[in-house]
Design a protein around this motif. Structure first.
Motif, PDB file in Angstrom:
ATOM      1  N   TYR A  17       0.841  -1.197   0.000  1.00  0.00           N
ATOM      2  CA  TYR A  17       0.000   0.000   0.000  1.00  0.00           C
ATOM      3  C   TYR A  17       0.879   1.252   0.000  1.00  0.00           C
ATOM      4  O   TYR A  17       0.918   1.994   0.983  1.00  0.00           O
ATOM      5  CB  TYR A  17      -0.957  -0.012   1.198  1.00  0.00           C
ATOM      6  N   PRO A  18       1.616   1.494  -1.093  1.00  0.00           N
ATOM      7  CA  PRO A  18       2.472   2.691  -1.138  1.00  0.00           C
ATOM      8  C   PRO A  18       1.617   3.941  -0.987  1.00  0.00           C
ATOM      9  O   PRO A  18       0.642   4.119  -1.737  1.00  0.00           O
ATOM     10  CB  PRO A  18       3.115   2.611  -2.528  1.00  0.00           C
ATOM     11  N   PRO A  19       1.924   4.805  -0.027  1.00  0.00           N
ATOM     12  CA  PRO A  19       1.050   5.961   0.199  1.00  0.00           C
ATOM     13  C   PRO A  19       0.828   6.812  -1.047  1.00  0.00           C
ATOM     14  O   PRO A  19      -0.287   7.260  -1.292  1.00  0.00           O
ATOM     15  CB  PRO A  19       1.795   6.730   1.294  1.00  0.00           C
ATOM     16  N   VAL A  20       1.879   7.040  -1.834  1.00  0.00           N
ATOM     17  CA  VAL A  20       1.725   7.768  -3.098  1.00  0.00           C
ATOM     18  C   VAL A  20       1.726   6.727  -4.215  1.00  0.00           C
ATOM     19  O   VAL A  20       2.770   6.181  -4.562  1.00  0.00           O
ATOM     20  CB  VAL A  20       2.857   8.789  -3.304  1.00  0.00           C
ATOM     21  N   PRO A  21       0.547   6.415  -4.771  1.00  0.00           N
ATOM     22  CA  PRO A  21       0.468   5.272  -5.685  1.00  0.00           C
ATOM     23  C   PRO A  21       1.033   5.523  -7.067  1.00  0.00           C
ATOM     24  O   PRO A  21       1.428   4.583  -7.755  1.00  0.00           O
ATOM     25  CB  PRO A  21      -1.031   4.999  -5.760  1.00  0.00           C
ATOM     26  N   MET A  22       1.079   6.794  -7.500  1.00  0.00           N
ATOM     27  CA  MET A  22       1.568   7.105  -8.837  1.00  0.00           C
ATOM     28  C   MET A  22       2.381   8.391  -8.810  1.00  0.00           C
ATOM     29  O   MET A  22       2.021   9.351  -8.131  1.00  0.00           O
ATOM     30  CB  MET A  22       0.407   7.258  -9.831  1.00  0.00           C
ATOM     31  N   MET A  23       3.469   8.394  -9.565  1.00  0.00           N
ATOM     32  CA  MET A  23       4.300   9.584  -9.735  1.00  0.00           C
ATOM     33  C   MET A  23       4.178  10.015 -11.192  1.00  0.00           C
ATOM     34  O   MET A  23       4.511   9.245 -12.099  1.00  0.00           O
ATOM     35  CB  MET A  23       5.750   9.275  -9.368  1.00  0.00           C
ATOM     36  N   VAL A  24       3.685  11.215 -11.401  1.00  0.00           N
ATOM     37  CA  VAL A  24       3.330  11.658 -12.750  1.00  0.00           C
ATOM     38  C   VAL A  24       4.387  12.635 -13.259  1.00  0.00           C
ATOM     39  O   VAL A  24       4.605  13.700 -12.689  1.00  0.00           O
ATOM     40  CB  VAL A  24       1.940  12.321 -12.761  1.00  0.00           C
ATOM     41  N   ARG A  25       5.027  12.238 -14.347  1.00  0.00           N
ATOM     42  CA  ARG A  25       6.048  13.058 -14.991  1.00  0.00           C
ATOM     43  C   ARG A  25       5.603  13.416 -16.408  1.00  0.00           C
ATOM     44  O   ARG A  25       4.625  12.883 -16.924  1.00  0.00           O
ATOM     45  CB  ARG A  25       7.386  12.301 -15.062  1.00  0.00           C
ATOM     46  N   GLU A  26       6.338  14.311 -17.040  1.00  0.00           N
ATOM     47  CA  GLU A  26       6.149  14.639 -18.445  1.00  0.00           C
ATOM     48  C   GLU A  26       7.464  14.446 -19.182  1.00  0.00           C
ATOM     49  O   GLU A  26       8.540  14.569 -18.590  1.00  0.00           O
ATOM     50  CB  GLU A  26       5.682  16.086 -18.617  1.00  0.00           C
ATOM     51  N   THR A  27       7.378  14.150 -20.469  1.00  0.00           N
ATOM     52  CA  THR A  27       8.588  14.015 -21.268  1.00  0.00           C
ATOM     53  C   THR A  27       8.996  15.384 -21.794  1.00  0.00           C
ATOM     54  O   THR A  27       8.213  16.060 -22.455  1.00  0.00           O
ATOM     55  CB  THR A  27       8.363  13.049 -22.436  1.00  0.00           C
ATOM     56  N   ALA A  28      10.223  15.799 -21.487  1.00  0.00           N
ATOM     57  CA  ALA A  28      10.714  17.112 -21.906  1.00  0.00           C
ATOM     58  C   ALA A  28      11.223  17.101 -23.345  1.00  0.00           C
ATOM     59  O   ALA A  28      11.513  18.159 -23.905  1.00  0.00           O
ATOM     60  CB  ALA A  28      11.838  17.573 -20.975  1.00  0.00           C
ATOM     61  N   GLN A  29      11.323  15.926 -23.944  1.00  0.00           N
ATOM     62  CA  GLN A  29      11.786  15.774 -25.320  1.00  0.00           C
ATOM     63  C   GLN A  29      11.219  14.476 -25.868  1.00  0.00           C
ATOM     64  O   GLN A  29      10.738  13.636 -25.106  1.00  0.00           O
ATOM     65  CB  GLN A  29      13.308  15.738 -25.356  1.00  0.00           C
ATOM     66  N   SER A  42       4.360   4.021 -11.454  1.00  0.00           N
ATOM     67  CA  SER A  42       3.354   3.597 -10.490  1.00  0.00           C
ATOM     68  C   SER A  42       3.936   2.642  -9.458  1.00  0.00           C
ATOM     69  O   SER A  42       4.041   1.436  -9.703  1.00  0.00           O
ATOM     70  CB  SER A  42       2.185   2.910 -11.213  1.00  0.00           C
ATOM     71  N   PRO A  43       4.323   3.142  -8.273  1.00  0.00           N
ATOM     72  CA  PRO A  43       4.737   2.223  -7.216  1.00  0.00           C
ATOM     73  C   PRO A  43       3.702   1.142  -6.936  1.00  0.00           C
ATOM     74  O   PRO A  43       4.051   0.008  -6.610  1.00  0.00           O
ATOM     75  CB  PRO A  43       4.929   3.153  -6.006  1.00  0.00           C
ATOM     76  N   TRP A  44       2.431   1.483  -7.076  1.00  0.00           N
ATOM     77  CA  TRP A  44       1.376   0.488  -6.821  1.00  0.00           C
ATOM     78  C   TRP A  44       1.560  -0.730  -7.720  1.00  0.00           C
ATOM     79  O   TRP A  44       1.474  -1.866  -7.263  1.00  0.00           O
ATOM     80  CB  TRP A  44       0.001   1.103  -7.048  1.00  0.00           C
ATOM     81  N   HIS A  45       1.800  -0.510  -9.008  1.00  0.00           N
ATOM     82  CA  HIS A  45       1.938  -1.623  -9.943  1.00  0.00           C
ATOM     83  C   HIS A  45       3.329  -2.243  -9.902  1.00  0.00           C
ATOM     84  O   HIS A  45       3.463  -3.473  -9.953  1.00  0.00           O
ATOM     85  CB  HIS A  45       1.605  -1.155 -11.365  1.00  0.00           C
ATOM     86  N   VAL A  46       4.364  -1.431  -9.809  1.00  0.00           N
ATOM     87  CA  VAL A  46       5.727  -1.968  -9.782  1.00  0.00           C
ATOM     88  C   VAL A  46       5.923  -2.874  -8.569  1.00  0.00           C
ATOM     89  O   VAL A  46       6.533  -3.944  -8.660  1.00  0.00           O
ATOM     90  CB  VAL A  46       6.762  -0.833  -9.770  1.00  0.00           C
ATOM     91  N   TYR A  58      11.265  -1.235  -5.771  1.00  0.00           N
ATOM     92  CA  TYR A  58      10.686  -0.768  -4.504  1.00  0.00           C
ATOM     93  C   TYR A  58      10.939   0.722  -4.413  1.00  0.00           C
ATOM     94  O   TYR A  58      12.074   1.173  -4.287  1.00  0.00           O
ATOM     95  CB  TYR A  58      11.349  -1.509  -3.342  1.00  0.00           C
ATOM     96  N   LEU A  59       9.893   1.512  -4.523  1.00  0.00           N
ATOM     97  CA  LEU A  59      10.079   2.955  -4.559  1.00  0.00           C
ATOM     98  C   LEU A  59       8.957   3.716  -3.848  1.00  0.00           C
ATOM     99  O   LEU A  59       8.348   4.619  -4.398  1.00  0.00           O
ATOM    100  CB  LEU A  59      10.217   3.444  -6.008  1.00  0.00           C
ATOM    101  N   PRO A  60       8.655   3.372  -2.590  1.00  0.00           N
ATOM    102  CA  PRO A  60       7.606   4.102  -1.879  1.00  0.00           C
ATOM    103  C   PRO A  60       7.971   5.547  -1.603  1.00  0.00           C
ATOM    104  O   PRO A  60       7.087   6.378  -1.372  1.00  0.00           O
ATOM    105  CB  PRO A  60       7.443   3.307  -0.583  1.00  0.00           C
ATOM    106  N   PHE A  61       9.282   5.866  -1.606  1.00  0.00           N
ATOM    107  CA  PHE A  61       9.730   7.240  -1.375  1.00  0.00           C
ATOM    108  C   PHE A  61      10.326   7.847  -2.635  1.00  0.00           C
ATOM    109  O   PHE A  61      11.092   8.800  -2.567  1.00  0.00           O
ATOM    110  CB  PHE A  61      10.768   7.272  -0.254  1.00  0.00           C
ATOM    111  N   SER A  62       9.982   7.295  -3.812  1.00  0.00           N
ATOM    112  CA  SER A  62      10.593   7.663  -5.080  1.00  0.00           C
ATOM    113  C   SER A  62      12.061   7.227  -5.071  1.00  0.00           C
ATOM    114  O   SER A  62      12.456   6.362  -4.283  1.00  0.00           O
ATOM    115  CB  SER A  62      10.450   9.165  -5.362  1.00  0.00           C
TER     116      SER A  62
END
Length: 454
Positions: free
Chosen positions: A328-340, A358-362, A393-397
């Motif tokens: 149950y990663p507290p932040v389930p998804m980290m949303v980025r954009e592609t700069a190029q 997505s830490p939830w899926h990974v 494993y990336l619950p804290f990014s």
């Protein structure tokens, strides 16, 4: 292995072949339920929309590229800044580039070296207060543990930041307003996922704006009070004082009051809401695995009084908390954009595409973890799983944007779990929780547990 018998709930995936309208309705309730079950096996998935495409990357090498190898090419998505601006302003959580780098230069020193030892007494006082607060309820009755975990985590953050317990009326006001805010402002909606224009109203936005303004007004009163105490030479040596006195080694400036307000808001989000989510789920998992709960209790009692020295002895308790953060990663998804423009897995990805990690899926990925949906704290001492633990494993990014308070959160989580399980026995309530995506992974119907004296 302890915990291997229990498979905790996860949201159902959407059926194959459903209409866009059905997916939209599912996402309005719970974004997890609008996503395909194949994401738990896929290395990358593409969501095509008329506006822009979004990509969800699970392959560890792609995650490493975005977070560690080339983080500047995958900045925080503008949609996240826009969604959270009512609460966080231009805090370190949503900024990019030189603004973000300056903020980290000024925040990181507060969490370095022996600072955790300095804040431990405040954490310990909050844990003792939580144990005492639950004592009148420990007669076998049902207790809503999301609420109690939120109270405890809010107490920790106020004591460590401002040397103020949550019982103070202003702190209580922040606590209540934040609960309303986080229910109204999911980290990512279906409209965000498909790239709908910002001018289209989002459900709950008006509530989020109202509650965000209340929270910021109350937090500003703490910031202004602390600024006055610093000026008078009477400020306590806590995290807020440390950060407000820190000068940027590049330009020599301190945070302005408004800049400090933005940072305090993210400390409250990261230090309160994420910790509360993890603690409530951890207690739920232990309530459903009596053998693991008994092992935690025995370990805690053998370690002696909870202090910095004994906390280090709580290896199994720490593994329980790690396993909670995996499931149950507290932040389930980290949303980025592609700069190029990019090309990954034989797909051309346009500049400005949403790139979701997505830490939830990974952390539940079927090709990375044995029995990924099973609660098994012993997996953390299994040598065969060390590779997965490093790469998936990336619950804290991870990388330069790794959570600056990761060590703080681990110490707090282990301490609160140890204090509560050492004092009380937890058993499941009548209804299983339903995980859902809000700002953090919460339960749609709460987490009710029965509590009795241990």
């Amino acid at each position: 292995m302890a915990g291997a018998r229990f498979t905790p709930p996860k949201p159902p995936s959407r059926p194959e072949g459903v209409s866009i309208w059905t997916r939209w309705k599912l996402a309005r309730g719970n974004l997890f339920e609008a996503l395909k079950g194949t994401l738990y096996r896929a290395w990358m998935a593409e969501v095509k929309t008329p506006v822009r495409n979004a990509y969800l990357a699970n392959q560890p090498s792609l995650v490493k590229t975005a977070l560690i190898d080339r983080p500047d090419d995958f900045p925080k998505a503008e949609v996240i800044r826009r969604t959270l601006y009512d609460l966080l302003g231009d805090s370190v959580f949503v900024t990019n580039g030189e603004v973000w780098k300056r903020q980290r230069r000024m925040i990181d020193p507060a969490f370095e070296g022996g600072r955790l030892r300095d804040v431990f007494p405040a954490m310990e006082a909050a844990a003792e207060s939580c144990v005492a607060r639950l004592a009148p309820l420990a007669d076998g009755r049902e207790v809503e543990m999301e609420f109690e975990a939120s109270h405890a985590a809010a107490d920790v953050i106020f004591r460590t930041l401002f040397t103020v317990p949550i019982e103070e009326s202003a702190a209580q006001d922040v606590f209540r307003a934040f609960r309303r805010y986080q229910r109204a402002a999911p980290v990512l909606s279906m409209m965000d996922l498909v790239g709908a224009p910002a001018w289209i109203p989002r459900p709950g936005r008006a509530i989020a704006r109202e509650e965000g303004a209340k929270i910021r007004a109350l937090l500003l009163s703490f910031v202004e009070r602390r600024a006055a105490e610093i000026e008078a030479g009477t400020a306590p040596d806590d995290l807020a004082t440390k950060i407000m006195l820190t000068r940027d080694p590049v330009d020599g400036r301190r945070f302005s009051p408004n800049e400090m307000l933005d940072q305090v808001a993210i400390f409250f989000l990261a230090g309160h809401e994420t910790s509360a989510s993890a603690l409530a789920w951890g207690l739920y998992l232990l309530a459903n695995d009596p053998a693991a709960q008994d092992r935690v209790r025995s370990e805690v009692r053998a370690a002696g009084p909870l202090d910095m020295s004994s906390i280090r002895k709580l290896k199994f308790t720490r593994d329980v908390f790690r396993e909670t953060l995996r499931l149950y990663p507290p932040v389930p998804m980290m949303v980025r954009e592609t700069a190029q423009p990019e090309r990954f897995r034989e797909r051309d990805i346009a500049k400005g595409s949403m790139f979701i990690l997505s830490p939830w899926h990974v952390q539940r990925h079927e090709r990375l973890w044995p029995d990924p949906d099973v609660f098994d704290p012993d997996r953390w001492s299994d040598e065969a799983q060390k590779e997965a633990q490093r790469d998936a494993y990336l619950p804290f990014s991870s990388g330069p944007r790794v959570c600056t308070g990761a060590g703080f959160a681990m110490l707090e989580g282990v301490l609160l779990l140890a204090a509560l399980v050492g004092a009380y026995a937890f058993a499941p309530g009548p209804a299983a929780p339903k995980p859902t995506t809000q700002l953090t992974v919460r339960s749609e119907n709460g987490i009710s547990l029965r509590i009795s004296r241990a």
